[in-house]
Enzyme design. Structure first.
Site, short mmCIF file in Angstrom:
data_model
loop_
_atom_site.label_atom_id
_atom_site.label_comp_id
_atom_site.label_asym_id
_atom_site.label_seq_id
_atom_site.Cartn_x
_atom_site.Cartn_y
_atom_site.Cartn_z
CE LYS A 96 6.11 -3.02 -1.19
NZ LYS A 96 6.27 -4.01 -0.10
CG ASP A 99 7.70 -2.55 2.41
OD1 ASP A 99 7.87 -1.90 3.46
OD2 ASP A 99 6.59 -2.94 2.02
CE LYS A 154 5.17 -2.00 5.62
NZ LYS A 154 5.42 -3.12 4.68
CG ASP A 194 15.02 -4.43 17.05
OD1 ASP A 194 15.36 -4.21 18.25
OD2 ASP A 194 14.92 -5.56 16.58
CB THR A 198 -2.34 2.13 3.20
OG1 THR A 198 -1.72 0.89 2.85
CG2 THR A 198 -1.41 3.27 2.90
NE ARG A 243 -6.30 -2.58 -4.08
CZ ARG A 243 -5.04 -2.81 -3.68
NH1 ARG A 243 -4.05 -2.07 -4.13
NH2 ARG A 243 -4.76 -3.79 -2.85
NE ARG A 293 -3.23 -7.26 -2.21
CZ ARG A 293 -3.75 -7.09 -1.00
NH1 ARG A 293 -4.47 -8.06 -0.46
NH2 ARG A 293 -3.54 -5.97 -0.33
O1 LIG Z 1 1.20 1.34 4.82
C1 LIG Z 1 1.59 0.44 4.03
C2 LIG Z 1 2.91 0.08 3.93
C3 LIG Z 1 3.28 -0.88 3.02
N1 LIG Z 1 2.36 -1.50 2.24
C4 LIG Z 1 2.84 -2.53 1.27
O2 LIG Z 1 2.50 -2.11 -0.07
C5 LIG Z 1 2.05 -3.21 -0.82
C6 LIG Z 1 0.65 -2.92 -1.28
O3 LIG Z 1 0.15 -4.06 -1.96
P1 LIG Z 1 -1.31 -4.08 -2.61
O4 LIG Z 1 -1.41 -5.49 -3.13
O5 LIG Z 1 -1.30 -3.05 -3.72
O6 LIG Z 1 -2.32 -3.77 -1.55
C7 LIG Z 1 2.18 -4.47 0.06
O7 LIG Z 1 3.44 -5.05 -0.25
C8 LIG Z 1 2.22 -3.91 1.48
O8 LIG Z 1 3.06 -4.69 2.32
C9 LIG Z 1 1.04 -1.15 2.35
O9 LIG Z 1 0.16 -1.70 1.65
N2 LIG Z 1 0.68 -0.17 3.23
#
Ligand SMILES: O=c1ccn([C@@H]2O[C@H](COP(=O)(O)O)[C@@H](O)[C@H]2O)c(=O)[nH]1
Length: 233
Positions: A35, A62, A64, A67, A122, A182, A212
């Site tokens: 992504k 991604d 998002k 507009d 999230t 996670r 991460r």
């Molecule tokens: O609701 C959302 C939409 C997008 N994200 C994106 O996903 C990854 C999650 O990264 P982690 O490091 O696993 O937390 C990140 O690029 C966010 O921009 C999201 O987390 N929640």
């Protein structure tokens, strides 16, 4: 026929193209998709998508988009021309905005990326919604936005896996893309609505977005292999 045999999407959240490609070179396109988000895309412009495609990765762009309908639809069109596999817009941009994006893709003769609507981030929980004037549970707002997305002809949603079961019951044709994943024992970081990879798939997630826990691991390829092993067994 897709080369990737797992539902995993690794978030390449880096400030430079070099750092993102360094991680991509450690990953197997058969084991994950990747992504590209705002940070990487804005710093490296569209070249990163072509380079990752050339390496065999299907790319989720991604950004998002949020507009007015025309501007958002043009951005989605540009993403389709760039060759992305999945692109997203905020459902809160409204029915007409999402419908304009669907329409611009339908007018296209070439490949159409999956068009996905972002519901409630999230990282947000009930208190965060209350602070922006929405005094309801996240799931209620997610279901509300899902109904709009379905009406607009979207292919799927970004949501938490915590909402996957209710969404699959209400909208079985929408594909569910779930960040906030996670593996057991991982740091929660800034995420709030989380599940493990296995729990998310059992709840009905179609794609797991994992950043991460893989990108910050000492050995990212091993961290990805561990997640694959967890979901397989
Ligand atoms: O609701 C959302 C939409 C997008 N994200 C994106 O996903 C990854 C999650 O990264 P982690 O490091 O696993 O937390 C990140 O690029 C966010 O921009 C999201 O987390 N929640």
């Amino acid at each position: 026929m897709s080369v990737c045999q797992t539902p995993i999407i690794v978030a390449l959240d880096y400030p430079t193209r070099e750092a993102a490609l360094k991680l991509a070179d450690q990953l197997d396109p058969k084991l994950c998709r990747v992504k590209v988000g705002k940070e990487l895309f804005t710093s490296s412009a569209s070249g990163i998508v072509e380079t990752l495609n050339a390496k065999g990765f299907e790319v989720f762009l991604d950004l998002k988009f949020h507009d007015i309908p025309n501007t958002t639809a043009m951005a989605v069109k540009a993403a389709a021309e760039m060759g992305v596999w999945m692109v997203n817009v905020h459902c809160s941009g409204g029915l007409r905005m999402m419908a304009a994006c669907r329409e611009v893709l339908e007018q296209r003769s070439g490949a159409k990326p999956l068009l996905i609507g972002v519901t409630v981030l999230t990282s947000m929980e009930r208190e965060d919604l209350a602070a922006i004037g929405l005094d309801i549970e996240p799931q209620e707002q997610v279901l509300r936005l899902a109904a709009l997305a379905q009406k607009a002809g979207m292919d799927g949603l970004v949501c938490s896996a915590l909402e996957a079961q209710a969404l699959k019951a209400a909208h079985p044709t929408l594909q569910l893309v779930t960040p906030g994943i996670r593996p057991a024992g991982s740091a929660q970081d800034d995420q709030r609505r989380i599940l493990t990879p296995r729990q998310a798939l059992d709840a009905g997630s179609d794609y797991l977005v994992i950043g991460r826990p893989i990108s910050q691991a000492v050995d990212p390829a091993q961290a990805l292999a561990d997640v694959v092993a967890q979901i397989n067994g």
